[in-house]
Motif scaffolding. Structure first.
Motif, PDB file in Angstrom:
ATOM      1  N   ALA A 309     -11.156  16.718 -89.193  1.00 36.62           N
ATOM      2  CA  ALA A 309     -11.443  17.756 -90.191  1.00 36.62           C
ATOM      3  C   ALA A 309     -11.862  17.133 -91.518  1.00 36.62           C
ATOM      4  O   ALA A 309     -12.746  17.660 -92.207  1.00 36.62           O
ATOM      5  N   ARG A 310     -11.216  16.009 -91.887  1.00 39.31           N
ATOM      6  CA  ARG A 310     -11.610  15.309 -93.130  1.00 39.31           C
ATOM      7  C   ARG A 310     -13.035  14.792 -93.020  1.00 39.31           C
ATOM      8  O   ARG A 310     -13.838  14.927 -93.956  1.00 39.31           O
ATOM      9  N   GLN A 311     -13.360  14.182 -91.879  1.00 41.16           N
ATOM     10  CA  GLN A 311     -14.703  13.623 -91.695  1.00 41.16           C
ATOM     11  C   GLN A 311     -15.767  14.705 -91.703  1.00 41.16           C
ATOM     12  O   GLN A 311     -16.857  14.516 -92.249  1.00 41.16           O
ATOM     13  N   ALA A 312     -15.451  15.862 -91.084  1.00 40.22           N
ATOM     14  CA  ALA A 312     -16.433  16.947 -90.992  1.00 40.22           C
ATOM     15  C   ALA A 312     -16.428  17.848 -92.221  1.00 40.22           C
ATOM     16  O   ALA A 312     -17.306  18.691 -92.370  1.00 40.22           O
ATOM     17  N   GLY A 313     -15.427  17.672 -93.111  1.00 38.35           N
ATOM     18  CA  GLY A 313     -15.329  18.526 -94.289  1.00 38.35           C
ATOM     19  C   GLY A 313     -15.014  19.965 -93.954  1.00 38.35           C
ATOM     20  O   GLY A 313     -15.623  20.882 -94.507  1.00 38.35           O
ATOM     21  N   VAL A 314     -14.054  20.178 -93.028  1.00 36.76           N
ATOM     22  CA  VAL A 314     -13.662  21.534 -92.615  1.00 36.76           C
ATOM     23  C   VAL A 314     -12.321  21.874 -93.258  1.00 36.76           C
ATOM     24  O   VAL A 314     -11.267  21.413 -92.794  1.00 36.76           O
ATOM     25  N   GLY A 317      -9.523  23.250 -91.032  1.00 35.12           N
ATOM     26  CA  GLY A 317      -8.907  22.224 -90.206  1.00 35.12           C
ATOM     27  C   GLY A 317      -7.892  21.416 -90.980  1.00 35.12           C
ATOM     28  O   GLY A 317      -6.812  21.085 -90.465  1.00 35.12           O
ATOM     29  N   LEU A 318      -8.220  21.072 -92.232  1.00 35.95           N
ATOM     30  CA  LEU A 318      -7.263  20.355 -93.082  1.00 35.95           C
ATOM     31  C   LEU A 318      -5.989  21.169 -93.246  1.00 35.95           C
ATOM     32  O   LEU A 318      -4.874  20.673 -93.062  1.00 35.95           O
ATOM     33  N   PHE A 319      -6.148  22.434 -93.586  1.00 34.42           N
ATOM     34  CA  PHE A 319      -4.993  23.281 -93.885  1.00 34.42           C
ATOM     35  C   PHE A 319      -4.068  23.427 -92.677  1.00 34.42           C
ATOM     36  O   PHE A 319      -2.872  23.162 -92.742  1.00 34.42           O
ATOM     37  N   HIS A 320      -4.625  23.847 -91.552  1.00 30.04           N
ATOM     38  CA  HIS A 320      -3.784  24.154 -90.399  1.00 30.04           C
ATOM     39  C   HIS A 320      -3.116  22.917 -89.817  1.00 30.04           C
ATOM     40  O   HIS A 320      -1.986  22.990 -89.321  1.00 30.04           O
ATOM     41  N   ASN A 321      -3.785  21.778 -89.874  1.00 28.77           N
ATOM     42  CA  ASN A 321      -3.155  20.559 -89.367  1.00 28.77           C
ATOM     43  C   ASN A 321      -2.066  20.053 -90.308  1.00 28.77           C
ATOM     44  O   ASN A 321      -1.057  19.508 -89.849  1.00 28.77           O
ATOM     45  N   LEU A 322      -2.234  20.241 -91.611  1.00 30.33           N
ATOM     46  CA  LEU A 322      -1.153  19.894 -92.552  1.00 30.33           C
ATOM     47  C   LEU A 322       0.066  20.795 -92.308  1.00 30.33           C
ATOM     48  O   LEU A 322       1.209  20.324 -92.327  1.00 30.33           O
ATOM     49  N   TYR A 342       3.404  20.595 -96.592  1.00 28.53           N
ATOM     50  CA  TYR A 342       3.148  21.981 -96.992  1.00 28.53           C
ATOM     51  C   TYR A 342       2.514  22.059 -98.374  1.00 28.53           C
ATOM     52  O   TYR A 342       1.664  22.923 -98.629  1.00 28.53           O
ATOM     53  N   SER A 343       2.930  21.167 -99.281  1.00 27.80           N
ATOM     54  CA  SER A 343       2.344  21.142-100.629  1.00 27.80           C
ATOM     55  C   SER A 343       0.866  20.781-100.561  1.00 27.80           C
ATOM     56  O   SER A 343       0.025  21.377-101.252  1.00 27.80           O
ATOM     57  N   ASN A 344       0.525  19.784 -99.724  1.00 23.33           N
ATOM     58  CA  ASN A 344      -0.888  19.424 -99.556  1.00 23.33           C
ATOM     59  C   ASN A 344      -1.678  20.592 -98.966  1.00 23.33           C
ATOM     60  O   ASN A 344      -2.824  20.855 -99.363  1.00 23.33           O
ATOM     61  N   ALA A 345      -1.077  21.304 -98.023  1.00 32.23           N
ATOM     62  CA  ALA A 345      -1.741  22.470 -97.439  1.00 32.23           C
ATOM     63  C   ALA A 345      -1.947  23.554 -98.491  1.00 32.23           C
ATOM     64  O   ALA A 345      -2.997  24.212 -98.538  1.00 32.23           O
TER      65      ALA A 345
END
Length: 697
Positions: A309-314, A317-322, A342-345
């Motif tokens: 998700a980081r590589q694709a800029g989604v 994806g970042l949120f739900h995986n965090l 959770y804070s990062n999300a």
């Protein structure tokens, strides 16, 4: 919340390749012939890219689209370049590069006025907006595409756009509208027999029910989509449907089936889309491993999905995986690490300004801080959840209003909708007719069943009445036999005595002896007459009962006094051991009749020198009378029917006769006073009768 990417309906544009005749080429100049040749080359690239897409060879598809774009750009033909950009934008959507898709498709939408390509491009552009949660822009663009297409000339494109609009309603919570549009898509696909469209529409509807939490409702649609996709070789749709089916089984708790389907989806992902980051599938499998407590595997899948998700800029994806990694930490009771994830999300949710993300992250932070006993921060995020939820509700209402206003601007009458509506109306009319027939049949069936039941009850009632009449007739015959025999005997004896007295044939001592015997016989027959009269009265007019407070001792004592002569004649001792303080709620006349019959029976079936003892005791709310003799007892085979007129009366120890009516009256009169009567007997040792009546309050 499960991370997902809604399915899109893709329609590959296959334009007719211009094949110039030999004569045309001969007449055309060198530059024109070259241009035609290059144009054919572009179309061939596009056709080959479409084949590669169908086969799941994404890498080759991208290479061919790149070549097509270079060739079209060099020709500077607007229509041709627009077709290439449309297919290229579709590729970017497939690979989750939504920004690139939006850029390419917006440029393609502005290049040409060709209706079909323009409509398909607008459909894809609206989908790119939808994937980025730009719902008003998406709805506006879908409607622009609908305005350009004739529903009868291009029904597939029209139906595709309508079905894609369902995803917007689904994301904004208007599920009834979404279901209606998806159902329309399925109906259309069945009418035109388009397997590809049908498989995609079934997957979309199944995915909607999955998102609603109606997993059992989702599974049949997903399984049908899988069956069609496997048969026709629609690998991309097959991958989506297997992914959704595995997740539905997972959330239903069918973990064995879920694991099996996830493994099939993963193998298909590697075959069909080897170069596309499996962000969503990895996340869903991470959720699965978290549910089955395989925490290490869950963490690995969330981390891998997060990196893609980081590589694709989604951002989604970042949120739900965090969030998933935070859930793993909670499962390990590591609340400090959980709050970091959770804070990062939460930061991701703020950055992309998606209120549902912030609500979810804030709620997770609230619960984690609460478990870590950090109540200040827990309270802070609890209040934040409420604030964001309220603002989210208002925002959703605003978006719904904006969509409604956009929809009102679409005035074109669509003939395909009329066709589908007419078909639906016909189906509903047929269904309505069938329903009325079913209702009519059901009503008739119910009437028949009720009639049969009433007939059955009538027959059973008739049988019962006939049986009672037979029993009453038997009782009548028995009573007549008793009256004819037992009552006639003492009268005949008296007549003989009077005859002897009249002729002075008896001595005084003989008269006294005969009188004594005659008195006993008359007393027994008086007792029998009392029983007969009481029974007849209860049968004809109903028994009138006068319940009052009765002294148990006095009632028993009066009975013993009346029966003492009969007892003394057989040298039988009558004993009253009833406590003078005991009182019962009873009718005094019925109680004495009951005691009298029981004591008379005890005398009749006792030998000379035996005793009959009457006692009473209070137990809970009852007074229990006990009439106990030391006589000959009652055999087991004679106890059945003892309290009815169906049993046979037997003679006493001195050949005393009886009607068998006394014990029946005892049972009937005891029960009418809310009491019970029971018997214990041992042959050769005696019998004991127990009569329970309510205790006086």
């Amino acid at each position: 919340m499960v991370f997902r990417i809604s399915a899109i309906l893709f329609f590959a544009v296959v334009l007719p390749v211009s094949v110039a005749s030999a004569q045309d080429n001969m007449q055309a100049g060198p530059d024109e012939v070259t241009a035609r040749s290059d144009s054919a080359l572009v179309h061939s690239y596009l056709e080959e890219a479409g084949v590669s897409k169908g086969e799941g060879d994404i890498r080759r598809q991208r290479k061919l689209l790149g070549r097509a774009y270079e060739a079209a750009d060099s020709l500077d033909v607007s229509l041709l370049l627009k077709a290439v950009e449309k297919d290229l934008g579709e590729y970017y959507l497939e690979t989750s590069s939504y920004d690139s898709a939006e850029t390419v498709l917006r440029r393609a939408a502005e290049r040409s006025s060709d209706g079909i390509i323009q409509t398909r491009t607008l459909n894809l552009l609206a989908t790119a907006y939808r994937y980025q949660s730009k719902y008003p822009e998406a709805m506006k663009t879908y409607n622009q595409g609908l305005a350009l297409v004739d529903s009868l000339e291009s029904p597939k494109v029209y139906a595709a756009i309508k079905t894609n609009k369902a995803s917007i309603y689904e994301n904004l919570g208007n599920l009834s509208k979404a279901v209606s549009l998806y159902q329309d898509g399925i109906t259309f696909a069945e009418i035109v027999e388009d397997s590809s469209f049908l498989a995609t529409a079934l997957n979309n509807l199944g995915n909607l029910y999955f998102q609603k939490g109606d997993y059992e409702e989702a599974i049949p649609y997903l399984e049908e989509s899988i069956a069609i996709s496997e048969q026709q070789g629609f690998y991309n749709t097959l991958l989506r449907s297997k992914h959704n089916l595995a997740s539905a089984h997972r959330d239903l708790g069918n973990y064995k089936k879920s694991r099996e389907v996830y493994e099939e989806a993963w193998a298909l992902q590697k075959k069909v889309r080897p170069d596309i980051p499996p962000i969503q599938l990895l996340h869903s499998m991470g959720v699965f491993y978290l549910k089955v407590s395989e925490l290490k595997k869950a963490e690995e899948h969330f981390q891998e999905s997060l990196e893609y998700a980081r590589q694709a800029g989604v951002p989604a994806g970042l949120f739900h995986n965090l969030i998933g990694l935070g859930d793993v930490s909670v499962a390990r009771s590591d609340y400090t690490e959980a709050t970091d994830f959770y804070s990062n999300a939460f930061d991701v949710g703020q950055k992309v300004d998606v209120p549902p993300f912030r609500v979810t992250a804030a709620d997770k932070l609230y619960k984690s801080y609460k478990k870590a006993n950090n109540f200040d921060k827990a309270l802070k995020y609890h209040e934040l959840v409420k604030q964001v939820s309220d603002s989210l509700t208002e925002a959703q209402q605003d978006e719904q209003l904006a969509l409604a206003e956009t929809e009102l601007g679409l005035r074109q009458q669509q003939k395909i909708n009329q066709l589908l509506q007419e078909r639906q109306d016909e189906q509903e009319a047929r269904i309505q007719t069938q329903n009325w027939l079913i209702i009519a049949f059901t009503v008739v069936l119910i009437i028949v069943i009720i009639s049969l039941y009433l007939l059955y009850r009538s027959n059973k009632e008739r049988e019962r009445i006939n049986k009672e009449l037979e029993e009453l007739n038997e009782v009548k015959n028995k009573m007549m036999g008793i009256i004819a025999h037992d009552l006639r005997s003492p009268m005949s004896s008296m007549q003989g005595v009077f005859y002897l007295l009249k002729n002075e044939d008896l001595e005084l001592e003989e008269i006294r002896e005969i009188a004594s015997e005659l008195e006993i016989s008359i007393r027994e027959n008086i007792n029998m007459m009392d029983n007969l009269l009481n029974w007849a009265n209860s049968q004809m007019t109903g028994l009138k009962i006068d319940i009052e407070k009765v002294s148990a001792f006095e009632a028993v004592d009066e009975v013993i006094e009346n029966l003492s002569f009969s007892a003394s004649h057989k040298s039988i001792t009558l004993v009253n051991e009833v406590d003078t303080t005991i009182e019962a709620e009873a009718d005094i006349n019925l109680l004495q009749l009951i005691i009298r019959n029981l004591v008379s029976n005890a005398i009749k079936f006792s030998n000379e020198g035996d005793s009959v003892t009457i006692t009473a005791k209070e137990q809970n709310d009852e007074v229990i009378f006990k009439v106990e003799d030391t006589g000959i007892g009652i055999p087991e085979e004679e106890r059945e029917g003892l309290f009815s007129l169906q049993g046979n009366s037997r003679s006493g120890t001195n050949n005393e006769n009886g009607s068998g009516l006394g014990l029946k009256l005892c049972k009937e009169f005891v029960e009418k006073q809310n009491g019970t009567i029971e018997l214990e007997s041992t042959v050769g040792e005696g019998s004991t009768f127990y009569v329970s009546l309510p205790k006086a309050s």
